[in-house]
Write an enzyme that holds these catalytic residues in place. Sequence first.
Site: not given
Length: 674
Positions: A388-389, A386, A501, A405
Site C-alpha cells: 500500500f505504500g 509494501g 495479505d 505510511k
Amino acid sequence: MKAITSSSIVGVILDTGNLVLADASNTSIIMWQSFDHFGNTWLPGGKLGRGKLIGGSTRLVAWKTFSDPAPGLFSVVLDPNGTSQFFLMWNSTQQYTTSGNWIGDSFSNMPEMAPTNGYPNSMYTFYYVDGASESYCVYDVKGDELTTRLVVDATGRINVLTWTESAKKWILYWSAPKKQCEVYMSCGSFSICTGNALASCSCLRGFSEQYQGQWLQGDHTQGCKRNAALQGSNNSSRSDKFYTVVDVELPSNEHNFVAEGSTQNCELACLSSHDCTAYSFSSSCSLWYGDLINIQALSSDAIGTKGGSIQIRLAASEFSDRKYTRKLAIIITVATISVALAVVALAFVAMKRFTEVLLVEGSLMAFRYQAVQNLTKNFSNKLGGGAFGSVYKGSVAEGTMVAVKKLEGFRQGEKQFRAEVSTLGTVRHVNLIRLLGFCSERSHRLLIYEYMPNASLDRYLLQRTQQPLLSWSTRYQIALGVARGLHYLHERCRDCIIHYDIKPENILLSDTFVPKVADFGLAKLVGRDFSRVLTTVRGTLGYLAPEWIAGTAITTKADVYSYGMMLFEIVSCTRNVRQRHDNTVDFFPLMAAMKLSEGELQDLFDTQLGCNVDAAEVERACKVACWCIQDEEGARPSMATVVQVLEGLVEVNVQPVPRSLKLLMDQSTYVELS
C-alpha cells in the site's frame, strides 16, 4: 471431594461438580442431586432436558445480573412441545434462538458439536437421548485435564468456557447467539442496539435511561422512557410528530395496514391511534403499538439488503422551536469555548513543532501534510515498503516515535477516506497495530501508526544472518498472538475485517516481541484487486489461497490459508520456497505435510535451535498449518479454532496433504522480488 455429614444424610461434592445428598448409611441411595436442579451452569455429565411421565424438566436460568444470583430473564429449555431442539428464552415466553433439531451427531444450528462438520478434533462430545420416560442432552470432554462449563449469562448468551491454567482464566470456546444484538430485549424498550460480538445500547431521540444506575453498570434490559408524553392528534401545533431513524433492522412486532399506498396516509393512520408509537412505509404501511424493542443498527454491508427506515412518534414539544433554539444556543456556546480552548492548545503545541495538527476525530489525530513532513524530516528515514505504500520513521512531541505510511493508489474521496479511517481507529487489540492519526490533504493520504522498534517478522525469519535468532518459545508466542489478532478482526470487530495479505512482512514486533498485525483494513481504503496482489506478494505466490486463482468470492478463510503458509515459515525459520545450488527448489509446506502423514517430525525442527524446542508444540503448529492450507475453504478451521489448538485446548489430527501443494510446486518458479 468434600463431605458434610449429619446423623442421617451426607452431602458430597463429586469430582464432576455434582452436589449429592445421600443416605449416610448407604451413599448409593441418592436423595437429591444438584444435576437435577441447574442454576446458570451446565457441567459435563449433567442431563439437560424434560421428563415425560411426571415432569421434572431441567433448565438453565441466567443470573439477574453478573453479581446478583437471583433468577434472571434468560433461560435455556428443551422444547416442551416434544421436538429435540433447545430454545433460548426471554421471560419464559419469547424464543429468540434455537439449537435446531438433533440430527444424529449434533444440533442443526450448532455444527461446531460434530466432528463431521469440520471440527474433527473437538474436545467435546454431545449426546441426545430420547427415552420412554425422559428426553435430555448430555455432554462430556475428552481427557481429565480439561475443565469446562456451559453458562447462560446475564446478557442472554450461552457461553462454553474452558479453564486455562497457564493464563489462570476462563477462555471462551463457543457462544450463541454470535451477536449480542440478536438477544431478545438486549437493550430494553425504546433503544437501539449497535454492534456485532459486543452490544452498545443507546436511547432513541426523545427518550432517556429508565434506570440510569443500572444503565451505567451495563444492565440495559430496562430500556428507556419518554421525556415527554404523547399529546395525540388534534390538528393543532401541539400534535405529535415523527422523526426518522434510517438503516436499522425494524422491530418484529409490526402490524400491517392498508394506507392507500402513501407515506402520508400511513402517518395519519398512526396518529389516529393513541397507542401507535411508530410507522414505516415502503411498498406497504407497517404500524407499531406500545414499546419498540429490538431495533438494531445495520452494519455497512447489510444496508440495502434488509431493514430500512422507521418513523418514531414523539410529543410536539420535542420539536419546538424554543427547545431547539435553546439547544442551538448551548451548542454555539460549547463550540465557542471549544474553539477557544483549541486555539490555546494549538498555540502550546506549536512550541513543540506540532502546530499543524488540526483536531481530534474520535481517538485519532488529524494532521496537516506540513506537520507530517516535519515529524518525518521530509520523509528522510524510510523503514520499508509494501503493497500500500512506503513507511517512514517519525518523531512527535516529547520524542515519541511513530511510523508514517504514505498510501499509494488510493481511490476514495476525502469524506469516504476519513470515514473508513475513523472506523479503523476504533479497532483495539493487543495483537493489532494501533492507528494514531492520519492526513488527508489534497492528493496526500497518510496514516500515522505506533512505532514498532523490532521491525517486522520477516527480518528474523528470513534474514537471520543480520538478526538475532528467535527462540522457539518466542516464535510460538508470535504465532499465537497473530492468530488472536486475526480472530479479533474476523469475529470480534463490529464489521468483519478480512486482511487479504497475511505474511511475515505485515507482522510487526514490539520491544518485547509482542506481534502486531499491520495493514489490516487498508484493502478497502485503496481498493484491492487480484492483479495488485500478484504484484505485491514477496518471494512466491504461495500465500494466496486457491480461491484467488479460481476467482471465487474471498472470505476470512483466505486469511486462514495465508496464516497457515506463514506458520510454516515460523516453524522452519525461513522462506517456504528455498532454492538449492543446482537451481532445484525445496518447498517446506509440502515436505512438512508429507512428514506429518508419515509420522517423521525430526526433519521439521529448525536445526539452529538444537534441543531448545518443544517437540509437541512444533508438531501442533505443523498440524495447524497443514489444516489451514486445505484446498477447500470449508475444510479449513476458523481463526478462533486455530487459537484454541495453539493454546492446547483442542487436539488436531494429521490432515491430508493438499492437492494444490504439489500443483503449486510443479508450477512455481522461485523469484526473489526484493
